[in-house]
Design a protein around this motif. Sequence first.
Motif, PDB file in Angstrom:
ATOM      1  N   HIS A   1      20.408  21.607 -10.819  1.00  0.00           N
ATOM      2  CA  HIS A   1      19.620  22.501  -9.975  1.00  0.00           C
ATOM      3  C   HIS A   1      18.152  22.203 -10.239  1.00  0.00           C
ATOM      4  O   HIS A   1      17.464  22.948 -10.921  1.00  0.00           O
ATOM      5  N   THR A   2      17.693  21.068  -9.722  1.00  0.00           N
ATOM      6  CA  THR A   2      16.314  20.664  -9.962  1.00  0.00           C
ATOM      7  C   THR A   2      15.671  20.225  -8.662  1.00  0.00           C
ATOM      8  O   THR A   2      16.330  20.017  -7.652  1.00  0.00           O
ATOM      9  N   CYS A   3      14.393  20.082  -8.715  1.00  0.00           N
ATOM     10  CA  CYS A   3      13.633  19.487  -7.610  1.00  0.00           C
ATOM     11  C   CYS A   3      13.363  18.035  -7.993  1.00  0.00           C
ATOM     12  O   CYS A   3      12.235  17.642  -8.249  1.00  0.00           O
ATOM     13  N   ASP A   4      14.418  17.257  -8.072  1.00  0.00           N
ATOM     14  CA  ASP A   4      14.350  15.867  -8.528  1.00  0.00           C
ATOM     15  C   ASP A   4      13.865  14.973  -7.393  1.00  0.00           C
ATOM     16  O   ASP A   4      14.637  14.234  -6.798  1.00  0.00           O
ATOM     17  N   PHE A   5      12.576  15.076  -7.055  1.00  0.00           N
ATOM     18  CA  PHE A   5      12.030  14.220  -6.005  1.00  0.00           C
ATOM     19  C   PHE A   5      10.550  13.956  -6.244  1.00  0.00           C
ATOM     20  O   PHE A   5       9.867  14.716  -6.934  1.00  0.00           O
ATOM     21  N   SER A   6      10.106  12.874  -5.688  1.00  0.00           N
ATOM     22  CA  SER A   6       8.688  12.514  -5.607  1.00  0.00           C
ATOM     23  C   SER A   6       8.447  12.077  -4.169  1.00  0.00           C
ATOM     24  O   SER A   6       9.350  11.530  -3.533  1.00  0.00           O
ATOM     25  N   MET A   7       7.254  12.274  -3.683  1.00  0.00           N
ATOM     26  CA  MET A   7       6.921  11.870  -2.316  1.00  0.00           C
ATOM     27  C   MET A   7       5.779  10.859  -2.352  1.00  0.00           C
ATOM     28  O   MET A   7       4.785  11.043  -3.060  1.00  0.00           O
ATOM     29  N   PHE A   8       5.966   9.814  -1.586  1.00  0.00           N
ATOM     30  CA  PHE A   8       4.969   8.771  -1.445  1.00  0.00           C
ATOM     31  C   PHE A   8       4.808   8.483   0.040  1.00  0.00           C
ATOM     32  O   PHE A   8       5.630   8.897   0.851  1.00  0.00           O
ATOM     33  N   ARG A   9       3.760   7.756   0.398  1.00  0.00           N
ATOM     34  CA  ARG A   9       3.616   7.304   1.778  1.00  0.00           C
ATOM     35  C   ARG A   9       3.426   5.797   1.746  1.00  0.00           C
ATOM     36  O   ARG A   9       2.632   5.273   0.965  1.00  0.00           O
TER      37      ARG A   9
ATOM     38  N   ASP B   1       0.859  -1.184   0.000  1.00  0.00           N
ATOM     39  CA  ASP B   1       0.000   0.000   0.000  1.00  0.00           C
ATOM     40  C   ASP B   1       0.895   1.234   0.000  1.00  0.00           C
ATOM     41  O   ASP B   1       1.356   1.688   1.050  1.00  0.00           O
ATOM     42  N   VAL B   2       1.171   1.745  -1.185  1.00  0.00           N
ATOM     43  CA  VAL B   2       2.017   2.924  -1.350  1.00  0.00           C
ATOM     44  C   VAL B   2       1.189   3.969  -2.084  1.00  0.00           C
ATOM     45  O   VAL B   2       0.622   3.685  -3.134  1.00  0.00           O
ATOM     46  N   ARG B   3       1.149   5.172  -1.515  1.00  0.00           N
ATOM     47  CA  ARG B   3       0.300   6.224  -2.090  1.00  0.00           C
ATOM     48  C   ARG B   3       1.136   7.436  -2.488  1.00  0.00           C
ATOM     49  O   ARG B   3       2.103   7.797  -1.811  1.00  0.00           O
ATOM     50  N   PHE B   4       0.737   8.055  -3.571  1.00  0.00           N
ATOM     51  CA  PHE B   4       1.394   9.256  -4.092  1.00  0.00           C
ATOM     52  C   PHE B   4       0.985  10.452  -3.246  1.00  0.00           C
ATOM     53  O   PHE B   4      -0.199  10.706  -3.044  1.00  0.00           O
ATOM     54  N   VAL B   5       1.968  11.190  -2.759  1.00  0.00           N
ATOM     55  CA  VAL B   5       1.722  12.352  -1.908  1.00  0.00           C
ATOM     56  C   VAL B   5       2.017  13.646  -2.652  1.00  0.00           C
ATOM     57  O   VAL B   5       1.266  14.608  -2.557  1.00  0.00           O
ATOM     58  N   GLY B   6       3.116  13.676  -3.404  1.00  0.00           N
ATOM     59  CA  GLY B   6       3.404  14.918  -4.090  1.00  0.00           C
ATOM     60  C   GLY B   6       4.643  14.874  -4.955  1.00  0.00           C
ATOM     61  O   GLY B   6       5.522  14.045  -4.759  1.00  0.00           O
ATOM     62  N   ALA B   7       4.667  15.791  -5.907  1.00  0.00           N
ATOM     63  CA  ALA B   7       5.825  15.984  -6.779  1.00  0.00           C
ATOM     64  C   ALA B   7       5.720  17.372  -7.374  1.00  0.00           C
ATOM     65  O   ALA B   7       4.617  17.887  -7.586  1.00  0.00           O
ATOM     66  N   PRO B   8       6.853  17.985  -7.652  1.00  0.00           N
ATOM     67  CA  PRO B   8       6.819  19.314  -8.261  1.00  0.00           C
ATOM     68  C   PRO B   8       6.393  19.220  -9.721  1.00  0.00           C
ATOM     69  O   PRO B   8       6.459  18.151 -10.328  1.00  0.00           O
TER      70      PRO B   8
END
Length: 174
Positions: free
Chosen positions: A161-169, A135-142
Amino acid sequence: GNGCTGEIVSAEGLMLTNHHCGYSSIQKLSTPENNYLEDGYWAMSRNDELTVPGLTATFLESMTDVTDALRKVGDRAYKKARRANPTKAAENAIAAYKSELEDKARAENPDCEARVVDFYNGNAQYLIVTRTYKDVRFVGAPPASIGKFGGETDNWMWPRHTCDFSMFRVYAGS
């Protein structure tokens, strides 16, 4: 999922990974009306987090060097077999012992996977125990304009110089 790394950054299972690692999951959730890759996304509450079908997060529970133990089992079987194909006897004994180690680790670590893996061209073996959460859920990304700023979407080119990330829970117990 499938080889990218990430890190848990909160006691509530919030996980960060590279933007390109979350890219295909975010793409699956996107629609022409809600293009999360292009426009970005931020869940403002847990109710806004988006379930990603098929995405998993696997954690290393333990890694134990079993090289010497396997070598001893193989040596004993080899010596015992003498002239009756000792190499095959050693291979069979090692395979049986690997299976025994894996079964024991699974019994001691419910809901985990265990396997003996060769390293260094077969010169070392480790018993690796992992736990996978489904159970992995998408939280945010730029938005892409920030996440891919400069045109390099992977993390192998510097300077960047990037916002190279994604956030999951990662949710446990479901």
